[in-house]
Motif scaffolding. Sequence first.
Motif, mmCIF file in Angstrom:
data_model
loop_
_atom_site.group_PDB
_atom_site.id
_atom_site.type_symbol
_atom_site.label_atom_id
_atom_site.label_comp_id
_atom_site.label_asym_id
_atom_site.label_seq_id
_atom_site.Cartn_x
_atom_site.Cartn_y
_atom_site.Cartn_z
ATOM 1 N N HIS A 10 34.653 22.969 28.212
ATOM 2 C CA HIS A 10 35.930 23.818 28.378
ATOM 3 C C HIS A 10 36.495 23.805 29.670
ATOM 4 C CE1 HIS A 10 35.510 24.618 24.224
ATOM 5 N NE2 HIS A 10 34.176 25.182 24.295
ATOM 6 N N ASN A 12 39.359 23.196 32.143
ATOM 7 C CA ASN A 12 40.599 23.104 32.266
ATOM 8 C C ASN A 12 41.253 23.270 33.686
ATOM 9 O OD1 ASN A 12 40.570 25.740 32.287
ATOM 10 N ND2 ASN A 12 41.417 26.162 30.428
ATOM 11 N N ASP A 56 42.112 31.719 28.654
ATOM 12 C CA ASP A 56 42.453 30.803 27.670
ATOM 13 C C ASP A 56 42.793 31.783 26.624
ATOM 14 O OD1 ASP A 56 41.854 28.477 29.146
ATOM 15 O OD2 ASP A 56 40.078 28.317 28.520
#
Length: 82
Positions: A10, A12, A56
Amino acid sequence: MNWTHRLMHHWNLQRILRLVVGAAILGSGWNTGEMAVVALGGALIGTGLLNFGCGDTCASGACSTHAAKMVQKSTDTQSSEI
Protein backbone atom coordinates in the motif's frame (compact mmCIF):
# COMPACT_ATOMS: atom_id res chain seq x y z
CA MET A 1 -2.06 -6.92 10.79
CA ASN A 2 1.43 -8.23 10.14
CA TRP A 3 4.24 -5.64 10.43
CA THR A 4 5.97 -6.84 7.28
CA HIS A 5 2.69 -6.41 5.42
CA ARG A 6 2.47 -2.82 6.69
CA LEU A 7 6.02 -2.11 5.49
CA MET A 8 5.76 -3.72 2.08
CA HIS A 9 2.25 -2.96 0.80
CA HIS A 10 0.00 0.00 0.00
CA TRP A 11 2.67 2.52 -0.97
CA ASN A 12 1.14 5.68 -2.41
CA LEU A 13 2.22 9.27 -3.00
CA GLN A 14 1.06 10.48 0.40
CA ARG A 15 3.02 7.81 2.22
CA ILE A 16 6.17 8.50 0.20
CA LEU A 17 5.83 12.24 0.86
CA ARG A 18 5.57 11.64 4.62
CA LEU A 19 8.72 9.57 4.47
CA VAL A 20 10.69 12.08 2.36
CA VAL A 21 9.53 15.15 4.29
CA GLY A 22 10.21 13.38 7.58
CA ALA A 23 13.74 12.53 6.44
CA ALA A 24 14.33 16.15 5.40
CA ILE A 25 13.05 17.47 8.73
CA LEU A 26 15.08 14.90 10.66
CA GLY A 27 18.24 15.83 8.73
CA SER A 28 17.66 19.53 9.27
CA GLY A 29 17.12 19.03 12.98
CA TRP A 30 20.20 16.84 13.24
CA ASN A 31 22.39 19.46 11.52
CA THR A 32 21.16 22.28 13.77
CA GLY A 33 21.12 20.19 16.95
CA GLU A 34 17.40 20.72 17.59
CA MET A 35 16.18 17.51 19.19
CA ALA A 36 12.51 18.53 19.04
CA VAL A 37 12.81 18.86 15.25
CA VAL A 38 14.58 15.49 15.11
CA ALA A 39 11.69 13.95 17.05
CA LEU A 40 9.16 15.50 14.66
CA GLY A 41 11.06 14.16 11.67
CA GLY A 42 11.31 10.74 13.30
CA ALA A 43 7.56 10.72 13.93
CA LEU A 44 6.86 11.54 10.28
CA ILE A 45 9.25 8.83 9.14
CA GLY A 46 7.50 6.37 11.46
CA THR A 47 4.08 7.23 10.09
CA GLY A 48 5.42 6.93 6.56
CA LEU A 49 7.11 3.58 7.12
CA LEU A 50 4.34 1.95 9.12
CA ASN A 51 1.48 3.69 7.28
CA PHE A 52 -0.14 5.00 10.45
CA GLY A 53 -2.66 7.80 10.40
CA CYS A 54 -5.96 8.03 8.63
CA GLY A 55 -4.74 9.36 5.29
CA ASP A 56 -6.27 6.79 2.98
CA THR A 57 -9.33 6.03 5.04
CA CYS A 58 -10.47 9.66 5.34
CA ALA A 59 -11.06 9.84 1.60
CA SER A 60 -13.39 6.85 1.82
CA GLY A 61 -15.27 8.26 4.80
CA ALA A 62 -14.04 5.67 7.30
CA CYS A 63 -12.15 8.21 9.41
CA SER A 64 -14.60 10.55 11.04
CA THR A 65 -15.15 12.35 14.26
CA HIS A 66 -18.39 12.03 16.14
CA ALA A 67 -20.19 15.22 16.96
CA ALA A 68 -20.88 15.72 20.62
CA LYS A 69 -24.49 15.62 21.56
CA MET A 70 -25.83 19.00 22.37
CA VAL A 71 -27.67 19.18 25.64
CA GLN A 72 -30.39 21.74 25.56
CA LYS A 73 -31.21 23.49 28.74
CA SER A 74 -34.79 24.39 29.14
CA THR A 75 -35.00 28.01 30.02
CA ASP A 76 -38.24 29.07 31.56
CA THR A 77 -38.71 32.71 30.99
CA GLN A 78 -41.49 34.25 32.91
CA SER A 79 -42.54 37.75 32.32
CA SER A 80 -43.11 39.66 35.45
CA GLU A 81 -45.05 42.85 35.64
CA ILE A 82 -43.60 45.73 37.48
